[in-house]
Design an enzyme around this catalytic site. Structure first.
Site, PDB file in Angstrom:
ATOM      1  N   HIS A 110      11.378  -5.952  -1.433  1.00 36.81           N
ATOM      2  CA  HIS A 110      10.322  -6.270  -2.404  1.00 36.81           C
ATOM      3  C   HIS A 110       9.213  -5.214  -2.349  1.00 36.81           C
ATOM      4  O   HIS A 110       8.794  -4.680  -3.386  1.00 36.81           O
ATOM      5  CB  HIS A 110       9.754  -7.651  -2.080  1.00 36.81           C
ATOM      6  CG  HIS A 110       8.713  -8.129  -3.044  1.00 36.81           C
ATOM      7  ND1 HIS A 110       8.984  -9.046  -4.027  1.00 36.81           N
ATOM      8  CD2 HIS A 110       7.392  -7.819  -3.180  1.00 36.81           C
ATOM      9  CE1 HIS A 110       7.887  -9.290  -4.730  1.00 36.81           C
ATOM     10  NE2 HIS A 110       6.904  -8.556  -4.222  1.00 36.81           N
ATOM     11  N   GLU A 111       8.755  -4.900  -1.141  1.00 39.08           N
ATOM     12  CA  GLU A 111       7.633  -3.957  -1.014  1.00 39.08           C
ATOM     13  C   GLU A 111       8.043  -2.531  -1.367  1.00 39.08           C
ATOM     14  O   GLU A 111       7.245  -1.779  -1.939  1.00 39.08           O
ATOM     15  CB  GLU A 111       7.063  -4.017   0.408  1.00 39.08           C
ATOM     16  CG  GLU A 111       6.574  -5.390   0.831  1.00 39.08           C
ATOM     17  CD  GLU A 111       5.624  -6.029  -0.163  1.00 39.08           C
ATOM     18  OE1 GLU A 111       4.810  -5.306  -0.776  1.00 39.08           O
ATOM     19  OE2 GLU A 111       5.704  -7.255  -0.348  1.00 39.08           O
ATOM     20  N   ASN A 135       0.841  -1.202   0.000  1.00 34.03           N
ATOM     21  CA  ASN A 135       0.000   0.000   0.000  1.00 34.03           C
ATOM     22  C   ASN A 135       0.875   1.250   0.000  1.00 34.03           C
ATOM     23  O   ASN A 135       1.806   1.370   0.796  1.00 34.03           O
ATOM     24  CB  ASN A 135      -0.888   0.016   1.256  1.00 34.03           C
ATOM     25  CG  ASN A 135      -1.545  -1.313   1.527  1.00 34.03           C
ATOM     26  OD1 ASN A 135      -2.304  -1.827   0.732  1.00 34.03           O
ATOM     27  ND2 ASN A 135      -1.222  -1.893   2.682  1.00 34.03           N
TER      28      ASN A 135
END
Length: 1005
Positions: free
Chosen positions: A448-449, A417
């Site tokens: 990764h995020e 998000n």
């Protein structure tokens, strides 16, 4: 998003040697609805239909399956009772009747199938090409026709901004909402269609431009989670309008939408909270919206809360306002970027943060108060990685703040998000004394995020068919960034091996593939989108002549499409502006599978042949697929350094290259950067085996690991015998590097477990015991010396930790006495010290698994599990408890009180590793299927793991028939999942491998 078990590990037509699962030719509609064409009522027919019904009656048919109960009993078409006797018709009469019937049927069929003709009572009224089939509109919940008949929303309306007000009640587990959507009309239309799921719309108003708002009726079609508003007059292109919706709903009790969660604090009190998980299709469960990636908009969010709670959302908090009911309302700044709905997030909880400024951004890490001490490493990793990405992409992170939040009850590994990244606690929290191995897991997930803040958030795929543009890039960047920022973590990816294992099945799919149902959207979150997507990017980068070309190309792509949505072709076209890659890469994303490259050599001339590496290969599944393969290779004269590598492009079925001088052996796919498998032929394999036997370091560890993976894959394909596999493994007694050893152990363990669980009558019990014992002895003989060298104290080197964990885990699972005694001693000391004597992180899993095999120590371990607050350690205890195949643990995971339901896929996976565990796990899944798909949606990654865990070790026809029968009975509740087709295909392949190799294994005794 990253799925939690990815760190443990389109619908193409599945054409296997077994029947497809109950394929339907028509779109499923709920039983309560009717198929209504052109808006006709249930009993209305126009003249054409009346004529068709008359024709049907002449042919002895009932029109549209109309019930005979609706007809009068005096109808001339009601079947009459036969007379008591009748005379036999003459032969002449019968011949004439048959002849007439044949003529009538032939004429009818000829007219019906006449090209370019629509058959009516007046003949060819219009050509078919000018009379397209009109859509079949379903019924809304109120009985009216719903004005839209597709999964994808119409593109006549574009949302510009959302104003969301949410009022969650954590006592009643409900919430109310007020959503205002500003929209523009792109194409004239009489309908607005958007998404809503499980929301009770209380009131809706609509206004155009400066007109007064008016009440409107909202129609709902639940099977597609769509709502619509119809208008008597067209909304005109260029107009601006506002739709306002008030609604109420329950907080979700699953892991998507706006869901409730809880945890037990250090005082033993239950604390409740609410969080969101919207990817891929669940923003619609929190507020009505255009819930597709291409409908980007801005968001202004307000949330009410009790004074002792706090709230978080994508943007910084703008203000807090006391309300008359004693609550506070937090209002967040309007998003400074356009976002897809799946990236919206908000949380109501009582978390504690740590914060610092990094790269002009306020970075914060949130956790429950009791676990604040575990947040420091995440803060350090996120700050360094954010700085790296800002420089690497030459585009700064665009928001003012970046929050990383550990959620106590969270199914996925993490979710990207924008500005509010959510994590499982095990994916974000790590202790100060934790090993580099545990820190590597956390750093990799954070990497990764954070990569998604550019790939996915800034530039977003237009539809879920191109999910790999998000997940493939994020997976590629996580390894590349951690290698650069944290070289001490020694990150090496073997994930492409597991992606190949899946992609070798006929039930696989192309990287970019058609997606037509919500279940297919869920199933795109798999190793093909993640690991294969990352692998083809790695292959592309490795094949380019200059290192910076790929980097320049992706920066060009990000800058060109910043804030927009893209497809796969947009990426290749953008990269082609820097380097011509479009032709090459199209072959890797548009078709499923990957190539097998076969090497044949005559002197210095080498011929390379490519074909589809397809494990299920028969006359019905043979393909003519070709790939544009950048074949890299080294030889005995130079094999280790990057400058040794040479590249040959294989575009056609075969190609020829020449070698210089006297080359003894050739190794293709240098350092395993390519997504293909190589077969060297008998002479080529013999030369490589001899080279490794002489000097194990003549090839890089990555090359040695790829040889091991390739030879097992070729055995599974039937191209080499198992005897040849064993020949390759002869050198393993000299192997000391992590990647080759772990790959060999994994492959041998698969075979050991297949043999251990083979229950067919033709394999006598004694023979099975002998076979499994022989495989066990083989493993211990070949890896025993290396196992004996492993220490049980603290080890700082991360690669050695990984190697030690794999070796000792295998040794103890095979009941090696030395390993068992050491593990028991460590556990005893750990319990005696009340947890103050720490078991090294990389050995905890081995120790807890051994301890659980004793009934007394199992109970002790369960008590420790309940008391432990550090989640990484707690999870290892859980796997130890599940390793004993205790049926109680499955029910406990489903119930969710002692063991969180989010851990149930892990529990099932662990239980299935046991000798009998996989059988009662399979029974458990069948008995509780409806409860499982209530917790984890059909097609989700969790369900993929559950299905694979329970079925991947079956290898008999009886098991195949049982699995096929169960899933066939599910129909729309799961029968058409790709993972079901994968399971059936895997069982057949296991059966085939056993049939082909059991004689060899028996001789091996």
């Amino acid at each position: 998003m990253i799925e939690n078990s990815m760190f443990e590990e389109e619908p193409d037509i599945v054409d296997l040697t077994f029947p497809a699962l109950d394929p339907d030719e028509v779109v499923y509609e709920p039983r309560s609805s009717r198929l209504l064409v052109r808006g006709l009522g249930e009993n209305d027919m126009d003249e054409d239909e009346e004529d068709c019904e008359s024709s049907a009656r002449l042919l002895g048919m009932s029109f549209m399956n109309r019930s005979s109960a609706l007809r009068s009993s005096s109808s001339p078409y009601t079947r009459q009772a036969p007379p008591s006797s009748c005379s036999r018709p003459s032969a002449r009469t019968m011949v004439v009747c048959v002849f007439v019937l044949v003529i009538v049927a032939s004429v009818t069929m000829a007219l019906y199938f006449l090209p370019g003709c629509t058959f009516t009572k007046t003949g060819c009224r219009k050509p078919n090409k000018t009379t397209p089939l009109e859509p079949v509109y379903p019924l809304s919940t109120n009985g009216e026709l719903f004005p839209w008949a597709q999964l994808r929303l119409p593109h006549s309306i574009r949302p510009l901004s959302y104003d969301l007000t949410l009022n969650p009640d954590l006592d009643s587990m409900t919430f109310t909402g007020h959503t205002v959507i500003q929209m523009s009309v792109l194409h004239s239309t009489k309908i607005i269609v958007l998404h809503s799921a499980n929301l009770n719309i209380i009131k809706a108003t609509f206004k155009v431009g400066d007109e007064a708002a008016r009440d409107v009726t909202v129609l709902e079609y639940k099977p597609r989670q769509q709502i619509a508003v119809k208008f008597p007059e067209e909304l005109k292109t260029g107009q601006y309008c506002v739709l306002t919706l008030d609604y109420s709903a329950n907080l979700s009790h699953t892991y998507d939408g706006f869901y409730n969660s809880s945890y037990i604090d250090k005082a033993g009190n239950k604390r409740v909270l609410a969080a969101t998980q919207f990817e891929p299709l669940s923003a619609r469960k929190a507020f009505p919206c255009f819930d597709e990636p291409a409908f980007k908009a801005t968001f202004l969010i307000k949330i009410s809360r009790k004074p002792n709670y706090m709230t978080l959302s994508n943007m910084p908090k703008a203000k807090s306002t006391p309300l008359s009911n004693g609550l506070m309302q937090d209002e967040f700044e309007k998003t400074s970027v356009n976002m897809s709905t799946y990236l919206v997030a908000f949380i109501v909880a009582n978390f504690t943060p740590i914060s610092k400024n990094a790269s002009k951004t306020l970075v914060s890490v949130y956790s429950v108060p009791e676990k604040k001490e575990y947040t420091d490493y995440a803060m350090d990793a996120a700050s360094k990685l954010l700085e790296f990405y800002n420089k690497f992409f030459d585009i700064d992170y665009p928001l003012e703040k970046l929050d990383l939040v550990a959620i106590p009850d969270f199914l996925a590994g993490a979710m990207e998000n924008w500005g509010l990244i959510t994590f499982r606690e095990t994916s974000l929290l790590v202790g100060k004394e934790s090993s580099p191995l545990e820190k590597r897991v956390v750093a990799t997930i954070i990497a990764h995020e954070l990569a998604h803040q550019w790939f996915g958030n800034m530039v977003t795929m237009s539809w879920w068919n191109d999910l790999w543009l998000n997940e493939g890039f994020a997976t590629y960047m996580e390894f590349m960034s951690v290698q650069t920022v944290f070289p001490e973590l020694d990150i090496v990816s073997s994930l492409r091996f597991r992606a190949m294992d899946k992609d070798a099945l006929n039930s696989s799919h192309a990287v970019s593939t058609e997606v037509n149902t919500s279940e297919q959207v869920e199933e795109m979150f798999d190793s093909v989108s993640y690991e294969k997507g990352a692998s083809i990017l790695l292959m592309l980068n490795a094949s380019l002549p200059w290192n910076q070309q790929f980097t320049k190309g992706i920066i060009q792509y990000l800058k060109q499409f910043n804030g927009l949505n893209t497809g796969t072709d947009d990426l290749w076209n953008s990269l082609t502006q820097v380097c011509n890659v479009s032709e090459m890469m199209h072959s890797w994303t548009s078709q499923k599978g990957f190539p097998l490259v076969t090497v044949s050599r005559k002197g210095n001339q080498v011929t390379l042949m490519q074909e589809h590496f397809l494990l299920t290969s028969d006359n019905g599944t043979l393909t003519s697929s070709l790939w544009n393969i950048p074949v890299t290779y080294v030889n005995d004269s130079c094999s280790l350094a990057p400058e040794c590598r040479q590249v040959f492009t294989l575009k056609t079925k075969s190609g020829t290259l020449k070698l210089p001088g006297n080359v003894k052996w050739l190794k293709l796919n240098y350092r395993n950067t390519g997504f293909y498998i190589v077969h060297y032929g008998d002479e080529g394999w013999a030369a490589l085996i001899e080279a490794l036997s002489t000097n194990v370091t003549v090839l890089t560890p990555e090359d040695r690991a790829s040889l091991i993976h390739n030879i097992f894959a070729l055995s599974r394909l039937g191209r080499v015998s198992f005897h040849q596999v064993l020949n390759v493994l002869k050198y393993m007694s000299k192997e000391t590097e992590t990647s080759p050893v772990t790959e060999a152990l994994l492959q041998l363990n698969i075979i050991y477990r297949l043999l251990d669980k083979r229950l067919e009558h033709d394999l006598a019990a004694r023979m099975k015991v002998l076979l499994t014992r022989t495989v066990k002895i083989y493993i211990l003989d070949n890896f025993g010396p290396l196992m004996d060298k492993q220490t049980w104290g603290v080890e700082e080197n991360v690669s050695k930790q990984e190697l030690r964990s794999a070796l000792l885990g295998m040794a103890c699972s095979l009941n090696q006495d030395k390993c068992i005694q050491q593990a028991k001693a460590l556990f005893k000391e750990y319990v005696k010290s009340n947890g103050t004597t720490r078991i090294p992180d990389d050995l905890q899993q081995v120790v807890f698994t051994v301890a659980a095999q004793s009934e007394e120590d199992w109970s002790t371990l369960l008590g420790l599990f309940s008391a432990t607050t550090y989640d990484a350690e707690k999870r290892k205890m859980l796997r130890g408890l599940a390793s004993t195949q205790n049926a109680w643990i499955l029910q406990a995971g489903l119930k969710g009180d002692i063991i969180q339901t989010q851990e149930l896929p892990l529990v099932i996976n662990t239980v299935c590793n046991g000798f009998t565990g996989y059988l009662f796990a399979w029974d458990f899944i069948q008995e509780n299927w409806d409860r499982l798909i209530e917790k984890f949606s059909v097609g989700s990654y969790a369900m993929q793991i559950i299905i694979k865990s329970a079925t991947s070790q079956f290898s008999t026809k009886a098991h195949f028939d049982q699995v096929y029968g169960f899933f066939s009975s599910l129909k729309e509740r799961g029968s058409q999942m790709r993972s079901v087709q994968e399971a059936l295909e895997t069982i057949r392949l296991n059966q085939r491998w056993m049939d082909q190799n059991l004689p060899t294994l028996q001789k091996w005794l």
